[in-house]
Enzyme design. Structure first.
Site, PDB file in Angstrom:
ATOM      1  N   ASP A  32       0.852  -1.178   0.000  1.00 52.23           N
ATOM      2  CA  ASP A  32       0.000   0.000   0.000  1.00 52.23           C
ATOM      3  C   ASP A  32       0.896   1.239   0.000  1.00 52.23           C
ATOM      4  O   ASP A  32       2.099   1.146   0.289  1.00 52.23           O
ATOM      5  CB  ASP A  32      -0.902  -0.030   1.241  1.00 52.23           C
ATOM      6  CG  ASP A  32      -1.810   1.175   1.328  1.00 52.23           C
ATOM      7  OD1 ASP A  32      -2.366   1.574   0.290  1.00 52.23           O
ATOM      8  OD2 ASP A  32      -1.959   1.733   2.427  1.00 52.23           O
ATOM      9  N   ASP A  34      -0.365   5.132   0.750  1.00 52.85           N
ATOM     10  CA  ASP A  34      -0.727   6.103   1.784  1.00 52.85           C
ATOM     11  C   ASP A  34      -0.686   5.447   3.153  1.00 52.85           C
ATOM     12  O   ASP A  34      -1.363   4.447   3.401  1.00 52.85           O
ATOM     13  CB  ASP A  34      -2.131   6.655   1.523  1.00 52.85           C
ATOM     14  CG  ASP A  34      -2.209   7.434   0.222  1.00 52.85           C
ATOM     15  OD1 ASP A  34      -1.523   8.462   0.115  1.00 52.85           O
ATOM     16  OD2 ASP A  34      -2.933   7.005  -0.686  1.00 52.85           O
ATOM     17  N   ASP A 238      -1.385  -0.413   6.138  1.00 54.60           N
ATOM     18  CA  ASP A 238      -1.552   0.261   7.424  1.00 54.60           C
ATOM     19  C   ASP A 238      -2.977   0.191   7.943  1.00 54.60           C
ATOM     20  O   ASP A 238      -3.264   0.706   9.020  1.00 54.60           O
ATOM     21  CB  ASP A 238      -1.144   1.726   7.301  1.00 54.60           C
ATOM     22  CG  ASP A 238      -2.089   2.503   6.393  1.00 54.60           C
ATOM     23  OD1 ASP A 238      -2.284   2.083   5.230  1.00 54.60           O
ATOM     24  OD2 ASP A 238      -2.643   3.522   6.835  1.00 54.60           O
TER      25      ASP A 238
END
Length: 282
Positions: A32, A34, A238
């Site tokens: 990922d 961001d 995250d």
């Protein structure tokens, strides 16, 4: 621990260095962006070095983001700007996934059919790149899909137009993602999911989600990279509700890094780390 998972059977194993990944039968890593490689405009410390070290182990890296405001080409440019090299076929944004989903709609004809797109220039540009025209007049009969991505200028008029298109039941409802928030320079801002939820409520329709946590994204990646196998792929993210849920839906190993937005969810990652920066450590 910044991000907390509810207890549901096992505790995730904490990783502290790149040595922790060496014992796994992993050949590919999906990362990922961001909250993992950067947060807002600021790179996560050690992220570029971490990616370099993972590649030095012989692992293939791919980048997957639910952010639809930029096409894949711009994602590649941003990665390069922080010292991470990637080819465009290794970068997957939800705008690209949405365009491919529109083209896969039964009977969709780019010559005659339109979409109503809510999103930034990146989404509109990605649709155009794939030969998909978006509505620029009031004739709703030609609209075969409503495509919703991140739009900082979303308003009541766009909500009304989307609901009008969808109420007939024939028009497809495609969401780039359903993430409710995203981190930006110390703030937590409304994400695409907030827009999607408003349109779903106004139209009474349930969207087809093309970004994480939908397994659709992995299917698209496998189509482009047939060697990708779920049992030998690690997902680094995250978010429990987006990244870890996506990994679990696809049968991937999952590593949760604690540099994102705090959340609680009924799902556990396989592994947890303070940051992707741990892969700087031997």
């Amino acid at each position: 621990m910044v991000v907390e998972a509810k207890k549901n059977g096992h505790e995730p194993v904490r990783w502290n260095s790149i040595a922790d990944v060496q014992g796994l039968a992993i050949t590919d890593v999906i990362c990922d962006c961001d909250g993992v490689l950067w947060r807002g405009s600021a790179p996560i410390p050690g992220a570029a070095e971490a990616i370099f070290n993972l590649r030095a182990m012989g692992l293939r890296l791919y980048f997957l983001t639910n952010h639809s405001s930029k096409p894949s080409s711009v994602l590649v440019q941003r990665l390069a700007g922080m010292g991470i090299q990637a080819a465009e076929e290794q970068a997957f944004g939800s705008a690209t996934l949405a365009a491919l989903a529109v083209l896969a709609l039964p009977g969709f004809n780019p010559q005659n059919d339109l979409v109503y797109a809510i999103g930034c220039s990146g989404l509109l540009g990605e649709l155009a790149k794939h030969g998909i025209r978006h509505l620029n007049h009031q004739d709703l009969r030609a609209v075969k899909a409503v495509v919703v991505g991140y739009d900082s200028e979303f308003d009541y008029a766009k909500l009304t137009m989307a609901a009008d298109c969808l109420r007939g039941g024939v028009c497809a409802f495609i969401a780039c993602s359903i993430g409710g928030t995203y981190p930006d320079n110390g703030r937590v801002l409304p994400g695409t999911g907030a827009l999607v939820a408003a349109i779903a409520m106004a139209s009474g329709r349930t969207p087809q989600v093309v970004g994480k946590p939908s397994a659709n994204a992995f299917c698209v990646m496998q189509h482009r990279h047939p060697h990708l196998k779920s049992e030998t792929t690690l997902m680094i993210g995250d978010s429990l509700s987006s990244d870890v849920a996506f990994g679990k839906a696809c049968g991937l190993r999952t590593l949760l890094v604690e540099t994102g937005i705090p959340e609680v969810a009924d799902i556990q990652p396989d592994f947890v780390a303070s940051s992707i920066g741990i892969f700087r450590n031997q």
